[in-house]
Design an enzyme around this catalytic site. Structure first.
Site, short mmCIF file in Angstrom:
data_model
loop_
_atom_site.label_atom_id
_atom_site.label_comp_id
_atom_site.label_asym_id
_atom_site.label_seq_id
_atom_site.Cartn_x
_atom_site.Cartn_y
_atom_site.Cartn_z
N ASP A 13 0.83 -1.28 -0.02
CA ASP A 13 -0.09 0.09 0.03
C ASP A 13 0.81 1.23 0.01
O ASP A 13 2.13 1.01 0.32
CB ASP A 13 -0.89 0.10 1.20
CG ASP A 13 -1.71 1.29 1.58
OD1 ASP A 13 -2.32 1.56 0.26
OD2 ASP A 13 -1.67 1.89 2.48
N LEU A 14 0.28 2.48 -0.31
CA LEU A 14 1.32 3.73 -0.39
C LEU A 14 1.04 4.58 0.71
O LEU A 14 1.80 4.70 1.74
CB LEU A 14 0.99 4.17 -1.76
CG LEU A 14 1.82 5.55 -1.87
CD1 LEU A 14 3.45 5.41 -2.24
CD2 LEU A 14 1.23 6.45 -3.06
N ASP A 15 -0.30 5.14 0.61
CA ASP A 15 -0.47 6.11 1.78
C ASP A 15 -0.52 5.61 3.18
O ASP A 15 -1.28 4.58 3.59
CB ASP A 15 -1.84 6.53 1.47
CG ASP A 15 -2.11 7.35 0.09
OD1 ASP A 15 -1.49 8.09 -0.08
OD2 ASP A 15 -2.85 7.04 -0.79
N THR A 21 0.93 10.21 3.59
CA THR A 21 -0.16 10.96 2.79
C THR A 21 -1.48 10.75 3.43
O THR A 21 -2.30 11.66 3.22
CB THR A 21 -0.17 10.74 1.19
OG1 THR A 21 0.16 9.41 1.24
CG2 THR A 21 0.81 11.40 0.62
N LYS A 48 -9.04 5.36 5.36
CA LYS A 48 -8.04 4.80 4.79
C LYS A 48 -7.97 3.77 4.09
O LYS A 48 -8.79 2.70 4.28
CB LYS A 48 -7.23 4.37 5.95
CG LYS A 48 -6.38 5.39 6.70
CD LYS A 48 -5.38 4.69 7.87
CE LYS A 48 -4.80 6.05 8.61
NZ LYS A 48 -4.23 5.61 10.07
N SER A 119 -2.01 0.33 -4.46
CA SER A 119 -2.78 1.69 -3.74
C SER A 119 -4.09 1.85 -4.48
O SER A 119 -4.05 1.99 -5.70
CB SER A 119 -1.80 2.88 -3.96
OG SER A 119 -2.43 4.08 -3.39
N ALA A 120 -5.09 2.44 -3.73
CA ALA A 120 -6.25 2.87 -4.04
C ALA A 120 -6.23 4.15 -4.86
O ALA A 120 -7.22 4.84 -5.55
CB ALA A 120 -7.27 2.61 -3.23
N LYS A 150 -10.69 -1.96 -1.93
CA LYS A 150 -10.57 -2.69 -0.82
C LYS A 150 -11.62 -2.58 0.21
O LYS A 150 -12.32 -1.34 0.17
CB LYS A 150 -9.25 -2.06 -0.06
CG LYS A 150 -7.98 -2.06 -0.82
CD LYS A 150 -6.84 -1.27 -0.12
CE LYS A 150 -5.57 -1.13 -1.29
NZ LYS A 150 -4.49 -0.48 -0.66
N GLU A 174 -0.11 -2.90 4.78
CA GLU A 174 -1.09 -2.10 5.01
C GLU A 174 -1.13 -1.42 6.26
O GLU A 174 -0.68 -1.80 7.16
CB GLU A 174 -2.37 -2.75 4.65
CG GLU A 174 -2.95 -3.26 3.22
CD GLU A 174 -3.62 -1.48 2.89
OE1 GLU A 174 -3.81 -0.61 3.67
OE2 GLU A 174 -4.12 -1.69 1.81
N ASP A 175 -1.62 -0.19 6.36
CA ASP A 175 -1.97 0.59 7.48
C ASP A 175 -3.49 0.63 7.68
O ASP A 175 -4.05 1.23 8.67
CB ASP A 175 -1.58 2.00 7.51
CG ASP A 175 -2.07 2.95 6.35
OD1 ASP A 175 -2.45 2.43 5.21
OD2 ASP A 175 -2.39 4.09 6.66
C1 G6P Z 1 -5.85 5.38 -0.49
C2 G6P Z 1 -5.91 6.17 0.52
C3 G6P Z 1 -7.48 6.57 0.82
C4 G6P Z 1 -7.87 7.30 -0.62
C5 G6P Z 1 -7.59 6.42 -1.69
C6 G6P Z 1 -8.00 7.11 -3.15
O1 G6P Z 1 -6.41 4.18 -0.38
O2 G6P Z 1 -5.63 5.43 1.84
O3 G6P Z 1 -7.71 7.55 1.92
O4 G6P Z 1 -9.07 7.75 -0.48
O5 G6P Z 1 -6.26 6.09 -1.91
O6 G6P Z 1 -7.20 8.19 -3.33
P1 G6P Z 1 -7.06 9.24 -4.36
O7 G6P Z 1 -5.82 9.81 -4.68
O8 G6P Z 1 -7.32 8.54 -5.75
O9 G6P Z 1 -8.37 10.01 -4.18
MG MG Z 2 -3.02 3.18 3.35
#
Ligand code: G6P
Ligand code: MG
Length: 222
Positions: A13-15, A21, A48, A119-120, A150, A174-175
């Site tokens: 996962d990224l964020d 972020t 998240k 990452s989403a 997810k 993942e977080d």
């Molecule tokens: C990640 C974050 C979410 C965020 C999603 C979509 O999974 O943890 O909080 O809503 O990405 O991000 P975006 O940049 O496409 O709006």
């Molecule tokens: Mg995350």
């Protein structure tokens, strides 16, 4: 749990895992929730791992507003949140990589493990560029290709596919609670980083990114 020696790849996962972020997502969604008059305790944790439109729907539902906006108006609200978020990530640099993560990625590369991103976020490529990890994450699942976000396992299954590996050969990091559910459903080994209360479903828990090393993962799998 599978044997550590069976593991050949890591799906990130990224964020909140590679870089912090998630606090910017929390801030931008918080601004929108305030504007809509929605009181959402722990909004930062709730969004998240949740896709942009799904997060918006959650906020509207919390305020009982789910039927108050047309699809076009919802798009506008989501765009407004994203514009604020993009402002917040403008000044990111390699200094924004979370503690220990740059070293962990180097360790994985030195030991020939596959590395993929699940990452989403549609902003993920921009962020990787800003924090100097574009060349490390060459295998990125495009969230626009997903049928389900997810906690559905799809994004982690696709991450393993990008690495030409079976899910059982991968560890997912993942977080987010929704992310851990997704990794487990994908049949990968799940590593939760952060609050153990929030991530109690994870196979392995680490309190901080600094604790994520091959040696610590190996020890936790024995
Ligand atoms: C990640 C974050 C979410 C965020 C999603 C979509 O999974 O943890 O909080 O809503 O990405 O991000 P975006 O940049 O496409 O709006
Ligand atoms: Mg995350």
């Amino acid at each position: 749990m599978v044997n550590f020696d069976a593991i050949k790849g890591f799906v990130f996962d990224l964020d909140g895992v590679v870089t912090d972020t998630s606090r910017y997502h929390a801030k931008a969604w918080g601004q929108l929730a305030d504007k809509l008059g929605v009181n959402y305790p722990n909004l930062g944790d709730a969004v998240k791992g949740i896709s942009r439109m799904d997060a918006l729907e959650m906020i509207l539902k919390k305020g009982g507003l789910e039927n108050n906006y047309s699809a076009a108006e919802k798009e506008k609200l989501a765009t407004e949140k994203n514009d604020n978020y993009v402002q917040l990530i403008q000044h990111m640099t390699p200094n924004d990589i979370l503690p220990g993560m740059a070293a962990f990625l180097k360790e994985l590369q030195a030991n020939d493990y596959g590395i993929a991103l699940a990452s989403a976020s549609k902003n993920a490529p921009t962020i990787l560029d800003k924090i100097g990890l574009k060349d490390v994450f060459t295998k990125i699942v495009d969230p626009a290709t997903l049928s389900h976000g997810k906690p559905d396992p799809e994004i982690f299954v696709k991450g393993a596919q990008l690495l030409d590996l079976k899910p059982e050969q991968c560890i997912g990091l993942e977080d987010a609670a929704a992310g851990i559910t997704a990794i487990n459903a994908a049949n990968e080994v799940s590593v939760g980083i952060g609050s153990k209360d929030l991530l109690h479903e994870a196979d392995i828990n680490f309190a901080d990114t600094e604790d994520v090393t091959l040696a610590n993962i190996k020890a936790a799998m024995q």
